[in-house]
Design a protein around this motif. Structure first.
Motif, short mmCIF file in Angstrom:
data_model
loop_
_atom_site.label_atom_id
_atom_site.label_comp_id
_atom_site.label_asym_id
_atom_site.label_seq_id
_atom_site.Cartn_x
_atom_site.Cartn_y
_atom_site.Cartn_z
N TYR A 250 0.83 -1.21 0.00
CA TYR A 250 0.00 0.00 0.00
C TYR A 250 0.86 1.25 0.00
O TYR A 250 1.99 1.25 0.50
CB TYR A 250 -0.89 0.04 1.24
N LYS A 259 -3.60 0.04 -2.74
CA LYS A 259 -2.70 -1.05 -3.04
C LYS A 259 -2.13 -0.88 -4.44
O LYS A 259 -2.80 -0.39 -5.36
CB LYS A 259 -3.43 -2.40 -2.91
N ASP A 264 -7.27 -3.00 -3.67
CA ASP A 264 -7.86 -2.57 -2.40
C ASP A 264 -7.60 -1.08 -2.18
O ASP A 264 -6.53 -0.58 -2.50
CB ASP A 264 -7.26 -3.37 -1.25
N GLN A 266 -8.31 1.57 1.09
CA GLN A 266 -8.76 1.68 2.48
C GLN A 266 -8.73 3.13 2.95
O GLN A 266 -7.81 3.87 2.62
CB GLN A 266 -7.84 0.89 3.42
N ILE A 268 -7.93 5.47 6.08
CA ILE A 268 -6.97 5.22 7.15
C ILE A 268 -7.64 5.00 8.50
O ILE A 268 -7.00 4.48 9.42
CB ILE A 268 -5.91 6.35 7.25
N ASP A 270 -10.33 3.03 8.83
CA ASP A 270 -11.08 1.78 8.79
C ASP A 270 -10.68 0.91 9.98
O ASP A 270 -9.49 0.75 10.27
CB ASP A 270 -10.80 1.03 7.49
N ASP A 272 -10.63 -2.28 10.33
CA ASP A 272 -9.81 -3.44 9.98
C ASP A 272 -8.70 -3.06 9.00
O ASP A 272 -8.18 -3.91 8.28
CB ASP A 272 -10.68 -4.54 9.38
N GLY A 273 -8.32 -1.79 8.98
CA GLY A 273 -7.35 -1.30 8.02
C GLY A 273 -5.91 -1.43 8.48
O GLY A 273 -5.61 -1.69 9.65
N GLN A 274 -5.01 -1.19 7.54
CA GLN A 274 -3.58 -1.32 7.80
C GLN A 274 -3.05 -0.22 8.72
O GLN A 274 -2.12 -0.45 9.50
CB GLN A 274 -2.81 -1.29 6.46
N TYR A 275 -3.64 0.97 8.67
CA TYR A 275 -3.15 2.06 9.51
C TYR A 275 -3.37 1.75 10.98
O TYR A 275 -2.46 1.90 11.81
CB TYR A 275 -3.84 3.37 9.12
N ARG A 276 -4.57 1.29 11.33
CA ARG A 276 -4.83 0.93 12.73
C ARG A 276 -3.93 -0.24 13.14
O ARG A 276 -3.46 -0.29 14.28
CB ARG A 276 -6.30 0.56 12.93
#
Length: 589
Positions: A250, A259, A264, A266, A268, A270, A272-276
């Motif tokens: 990402y 991505k 994908d 997202q 930030i 979200d 269930d996102g990568q940032y969290r």
């Protein structure tokens, strides 16, 4: 796309806008009346009997004044030309210098500005020269004709030359031997704890903890920490938290994580996102006691100094840890930063820009000698020009005969001077090459015309000397040899990632997101401030309950300030960016 930006948003300052409108009334093309003396020429002069001094307005330059040293002498010898750099970065940043010079009707004899808004407003205001009459003489630029035509396709002439262009396919990585991102660790300590497997990002934490326990203090006697952070680069989000996101393919565009393959998108915030996920990773790391407590107050320079001293054991990027700690002395002792792969990672890589990057280089309409200006710009795209101008920016080797030459086997190889100047601290150039040290005399333009890992048509090898076989053979050391042995014989990070399908290349499409309208800009500034502040609090939360509470509060506050409205804009831009990537692949393969 960038070329569709509304004319209404051309300049912020009223005086600058007035200046543009005044110039625009004179017509777009060469408002000063300057013109090429050799219109429709097929070749430039080979010598210049007189001298000239050009002002170069360069939005990328980090120095101002007359170009010194060997690069200055080279330009003077070939074109009788002195370059006087005008740099907004040196003048305090921002648009003030740009707006002032635009209002005066003369930005510079040569200009380096952004694609999109700046290029369009300068054309409309008559501040750029149409170099169509001499395009036939620009033999070096001709290699990249498709990129030139694409950049100028909606214009009534040829006003700009693209930068960072490449003959590589847009699906090929633009980086050299290392990607831009990656989990780089102190390999000697990773070796010391037995090279443990790292299935996921989360599994990296106990590994880093073991490394910190293996060396709790650095050589200077100060405590080591696996992870150390800084706030300098925070923008739409906590910058440090964005970096591990890139290990999974990402990259950011506003409040969106997109991505590389377009599969994908997202927000930030979200759940269930990568940032969290990364914020939780920082929280967990801090709970283990492996995050530097100075992280919330120190700047990048302080962190870099700690890394140089061996006090930090993890680097978000190859260029950070390696440039700080991988000295010849350390590497000879087997110490330094190398990538420790996560089994499930797919590292984001910027694809080669088939039609150029985010800046252009152009000729100002007030230039006194447009022929000389066009000849000089064409040289910047020649093999010699790329090697010399990009020595500092993209790892090109510099002047042939000084820093490198062709060896008896017909391969490019660094000279003894080149090794000292490029791999050592620096070196004084021989008197016949100019004055001062090599690094002092390097090009101040700070703009890359052709990617460093593009192939030099004169040698058949990349411009980037670190990709040469001769470099890799002669710079092998205990650190690189041990890493290579564990990585199945790979000699570079990029080779390992490509061989193991761990690279996610985002096709190079030169997409530029449109500027926010005033309302979106206002909302964004409010929201990003809250996101950054809350992200830091979450990373250093006292317990998981506080972490979760801060996250819920952040989402509610951000939504109340207009997060969803800005996210909608960014999501649209992210999908436009993906469409541009797909279009460039269809066009260039």
């Amino acid at each position: 796309m960038a070329t569709s930006i509304s004319r209404r948003s051309l300049l912020v300052g009223a005086s600058a806008a007035f200046g543009l409108l005044t110039l625009g009334a004179c017509g777009k093309n060469n408002a000063s009346g300057s013109s090429f003396s050799n219109a429709d020429a097929t070749a430039f002069p080979t010598t210049w009997s007189d001298t000239a001094k050009f002002e170069v307005f360069d939005g990328l330059a980090n120095q101002a004044g007359e170009q010194p040293g060997w690069f200055g002498k080279m330009v003077s010898d070939r074109y009788g030309l002195t370059l006087n750099l005008v740099s907004p970065n040196v003048a305090g940043g921002g648009d003030t210098l740009y707006n002032t010079r635009v209002t005066a009707g003369n930005l510079g004899d040569i200009v380096v500005v952004s694609v999109g808004k700046q290029m369009n407003e300068l054309i409309d205001g008559g501040l750029l020269m149409d170099f169509t009459p001499v395009y036939g003489a620009m033999k070096n630029v001709a290699r990249f004709d498709a990129a030139v035509q694409k950049l100028n396709e909606d214009k009534d002439g040829l006003y700009g030359l693209p930068t960072q262009i490449s003959t590589l396919k847009p699906t090929e990585p633009s980086e050299g031997i290392d990607p831009t991102f990656g989990p780089f660790v102190r390999w000697d300590l990773y070796k010391q704890i037995g090279y443990p497997e790292i299935p996921t990002l989360e599994d990296l934490l106990p590994v880093l903890q073991q490394m910190q326990e293996a060396q709790p203090t650095a050589d200077n006697g100060k405590k080591t920490y696996a992870i150390s952070l800084f706030k300098d680069w925070d923008g739409n989000m906590m910058n440090n938290a964005k970096q591990p996101v890139c290990y999974y393919g990402y990259d950011e565009i506003g409040f969106v994580l997109a991505k590389a393959d377009g599969s994908d998108f997202q927000g930030i915030l979200d759940d269930d996102g990568q940032y969290r996920r990364v914020l939780k990773w920082f929280f967990d790391a801090n709970q283990l006691g492996i995050v530097d407590p100075d992280s919330t107050t120190q700047n990048y320079d302080t962190l870099f100094s700690k890394m140089q001293a061996g006090q930090v054991l993890f680097s978000f990027w190859p260029w950070q840890g390696q440039s700080a700690y991988n000295t010849e002395e350390h590497m000879a002792a087997g110490k330094g930063f190398e990538i420790a792969p996560l089994a499930d990672m797919k590292v984001f890589s910027y694809g080669a820009e088939a039609v150029g990057g985010q800046q252009i280089i152009a000729i100002g309409s007030q230039v006194s000698d447009p022929d000389r200006a066009a000849a000089f710009l064409d040289w910047l795209y020649s093999s010699e020009g790329v090697s010399c101008n990009s020595s500092q920016t993209m790892g090109a080797a510099g002047p042939r005969g000084l820093t490198w030459d062709i060896n008896a086997d017909g391969k490019p190889e660094l000279t003894d001077f080149g090794r000292e100047a490029l791999l050592g601290d620096d070196a004084d150039v021989p008197s016949d090459w100019g004055t001062g040290t090599y690094k002092e005399g390097a090009s101040w333009l700070n703009v890359t015309t052709v990617l460093g890992n593009d192939i030099d048509p004169e040698t058949g090898y990349p411009f980037n000397y670190k990709m040469w076989e001769t470099y890799q053979e002669t710079t092998a050391n205990p650190l690189s040899e041990d890493w290579s042995a564990k990585m199945g014989g790979a000699t570079t990070t990029m080779q390992y990632l490509q061989d193991n399908d761990m690279l996610a290349v985002a096709p190079g499409a030169s997409y530029v997101a449109p500027d926010d309208d005033s309302q979106t800009e206002s909302l964004r500034n409010q929201v990003k401030s809250v996101i950054v502040e809350s992200s830091w609090k979450m990373a250093f939360a006292s317990d998981e309950a506080e972490f979760d509470s801060l996250w819920e509060d952040l989402k509610a506050t951000a939504d109340g300030l207009g997060y969803q409205d800005v996210l909608e804009v960014d999501m649209s831009n992210a999908k436009d960016q993906q469409a541009a990537r797909e279009e460039i692949v269809a066009q260039f393969g």
